[in-house]
Design a protein around this motif. Structure first.
Motif, PDB file in Angstrom:
ATOM      1  N   LEU A   1       0.791  -1.226   0.000  1.00 36.69           N
ATOM      2  CA  LEU A   1       0.000   0.000   0.000  1.00 36.69           C
ATOM      3  C   LEU A   1       0.828   1.283   0.000  1.00 36.69           C
ATOM      4  O   LEU A   1       0.457   2.242  -0.690  1.00 36.69           O
ATOM      5  CB  LEU A   1      -0.974  -0.007   1.183  1.00 36.69           C
ATOM      6  N   PRO A   2       1.942   1.388   0.746  1.00 38.22           N
ATOM      7  CA  PRO A   2       2.690   2.654   0.707  1.00 38.22           C
ATOM      8  C   PRO A   2       3.091   3.065  -0.711  1.00 38.22           C
ATOM      9  O   PRO A   2       2.947   4.246  -1.072  1.00 38.22           O
ATOM     10  CB  PRO A   2       3.917   2.354   1.582  1.00 38.22           C
ATOM     11  N   ALA A   3       3.549   2.128  -1.525  1.00 35.51           N
ATOM     12  CA  ALA A   3       3.930   2.457  -2.907  1.00 35.51           C
ATOM     13  C   ALA A   3       2.716   2.910  -3.703  1.00 35.51           C
ATOM     14  O   ALA A   3       2.799   3.841  -4.527  1.00 35.51           O
ATOM     15  CB  ALA A   3       4.589   1.253  -3.574  1.00 35.51           C
ATOM     16  N   ALA A   4       1.565   2.255  -3.481  1.00 35.66           N
ATOM     17  CA  ALA A   4       0.340   2.650  -4.185  1.00 35.66           C
ATOM     18  C   ALA A   4      -0.084   4.063  -3.794  1.00 35.66           C
ATOM     19  O   ALA A   4      -0.518   4.851  -4.652  1.00 35.66           O
ATOM     20  CB  ALA A   4      -0.776   1.652  -3.889  1.00 35.66           C
ATOM     21  N   LEU A   5       0.038   4.410  -2.530  1.00 35.86           N
ATOM     22  CA  LEU A   5      -0.360   5.742  -2.067  1.00 35.86           C
ATOM     23  C   LEU A   5       0.543   6.827  -2.648  1.00 35.86           C
ATOM     24  O   LEU A   5       0.074   7.929  -2.982  1.00 35.86           O
ATOM     25  CB  LEU A   5      -0.337   5.797  -0.541  1.00 35.86           C
ATOM     26  N   VAL A   6       1.825   6.528  -2.787  1.00 33.26           N
ATOM     27  CA  VAL A   6       2.747   7.494  -3.412  1.00 33.26           C
ATOM     28  C   VAL A   6       2.335   7.750  -4.854  1.00 33.26           C
ATOM     29  O   VAL A   6       2.275   8.894  -5.318  1.00 33.26           O
ATOM     30  CB  VAL A   6       4.200   6.982  -3.338  1.00 33.26           C
ATOM     31  N   ALA A   7       2.041   6.673  -5.591  1.00 36.30           N
ATOM     32  CA  ALA A   7       1.632   6.813  -6.988  1.00 36.30           C
ATOM     33  C   ALA A   7       0.325   7.593  -7.105  1.00 36.30           C
ATOM     34  O   ALA A   7       0.161   8.437  -8.005  1.00 36.30           O
ATOM     35  CB  ALA A   7       1.489   5.428  -7.626  1.00 36.30           C
ATOM     36  N   LEU A   8      -0.625   7.333  -6.209  1.00 33.33           N
ATOM     37  CA  LEU A   8      -1.901   8.040  -6.242  1.00 33.33           C
ATOM     38  C   LEU A   8      -1.728   9.530  -5.932  1.00 33.33           C
ATOM     39  O   LEU A   8      -2.359  10.384  -6.557  1.00 33.33           O
ATOM     40  CB  LEU A   8      -2.872   7.414  -5.237  1.00 33.33           C
ATOM     41  N   ALA A   9      -0.866   9.857  -4.970  1.00 33.16           N
ATOM     42  CA  ALA A   9      -0.641  11.260  -4.620  1.00 33.16           C
ATOM     43  C   ALA A   9      -0.035  12.025  -5.786  1.00 33.16           C
ATOM     44  O   ALA A   9      -0.364  13.197  -6.022  1.00 33.16           O
ATOM     45  CB  ALA A   9       0.261  11.354  -3.398  1.00 33.16           C
ATOM     46  N   ASP A  10       0.835  11.367  -6.548  1.00 30.46           N
ATOM     47  CA  ASP A  10       1.454  12.010  -7.705  1.00 30.46           C
ATOM     48  C   ASP A  10       0.457  12.207  -8.844  1.00 30.46           C
ATOM     49  O   ASP A  10       0.414  13.265  -9.470  1.00 30.46           O
ATOM     50  CB  ASP A  10       2.644  11.175  -8.208  1.00 30.46           C
TER      51      ASP A  10
END
Length: 300
Positions: free
Chosen positions: A107-116
């Motif tokens: 999830l942390p990697a997914a959240l970074v991608a979503l924020a970008d």
């Protein structure tokens, strides 16, 4: 005319097993729900709840009314999804429930991608056990759930759920190093660590062991799968461990050749029926699927 809000409260009583439990989950007082359901019974012209011991359960008429409420709620979800699609970008707050290992490892990697990619989207995470998460989804306390499903087990406690597969995660059996070559007789006596007995993973694991011809001695129980891994590493218990958990720790444990190597769990994205096309949920689903696929490719 039946009031939709009261119908939702009746549904919650059925889901949670009584007025007290529903009030606790929805942050209502017991008396407030009782008053609303009394008004609903007057609107319906028939009893919808009946006393069972110290609690209340739905009458046949109440159950039928809840069944007829489900398509109404699905239609509302669909209407909200279509309205959201009119915006140029996914916007707003989305509450997402995840189980611990994917919460840590993907999830942390997914959240970074979503924020970008979608700065107008505010994703708020709740780390919950799969059974609790599914119930909170149908109770409208979270908007989507990332959960796992084992072969032959139930995904969610009720209808009104749409499920899509994000990926598959191998689950392998591990034995303490001192018993790496254990035969069937030894497997019967080894201590095992598993999740609580009612959990889907344990029901699956018990079935796998029985199909191999032995009843596992479950000496330890914990919902924390990292604890399972550490117990195997310490040489005090055997366990079934998902690859996702083994990868995140960098453990050098080797799976047992005595246990099946072709078993998998599915990683699922759950939404309420009608909401699956909501733009915000669609981009969150895609981001988590991509992050999971990336974690698998790194391991390969």
């Amino acid at each position: 005319m039946l009031d939709l809000h009261r119908l939702v409260l009746l549904r919650a009583v059925g889901l949670h097993g009584g007025i007290t439990a529903a009030a606790r989950e929805l942050a209502y007082s017991h008396s407030a729900i009782s008053q609303q359901l009394s008004l609903l019974e007057k609107e319906a012209g028939t009893p919808l709840l009946e006393k069972v011991g110290r609690s209340a359960q739905l009458t046949p008429a109440g159950l039928e009314l809840v069944r007829n409420t489900e398509p109404i709620l699905a239609a509302l979800e669909h209407a909200e999804a279509e309205l959201a699609a009119s915006h140029d970008q996914p916007l707003g707050v989305v509450t997402l429930a995840v189980f611990p290992s994917i919460g840590r490892g993907v999830l942390p990697a997914a959240l970074v991608a979503l924020a970008d990619a979608h700065p107008g989207l505010d994703v708020r995470v709740r780390v919950l056990d799969p059974e609790d998460a599914a119930l909170r989804l149908v109770s409208r306390q979270v908007d989507a759930v990332v959960t796992d499903s084992y072969p032959g087990t139930q995904v969610a406690p009720t209808g009104g759920i749409h499920a899509s597969v994000l990926g598959r995660d191998a689950v392998r059996g591990y034995l303490p190093a001192a018993h790496a070559d254990a035969d069937l007789e030894r497997l019967r006596t080894l201590p095992w660590v598993m999740e609580p007995r009612a959990s889907a993973s344990t029901q699956w694991a018990l079935r796998v062991c029985r199909e191999l011809g032995f009843e596992p001695h479950v000496a330890h129980e914990s919902s924390d799968v990292l604890f399972h891994l550490r117990m195997v590493e310490a040489g005090v218990a055997a366990a079934f461990l998902p690859d996702l958990v083994v990868r995140e720790t960098g453990s050098r444990l080797a799976p047992s050749a005595q246990l099946p190597a072709d078993q998998h769990r599915s990683i699922l994205f759950l939404t309420r029926s009608g909401a699956q096309a909501h733009p915000a949920l669609a981009v969150i689903e895609r981001a988590i699927a991509d992050a999971f696929a990336e974690s698998v490719s790194r391991a390969d």
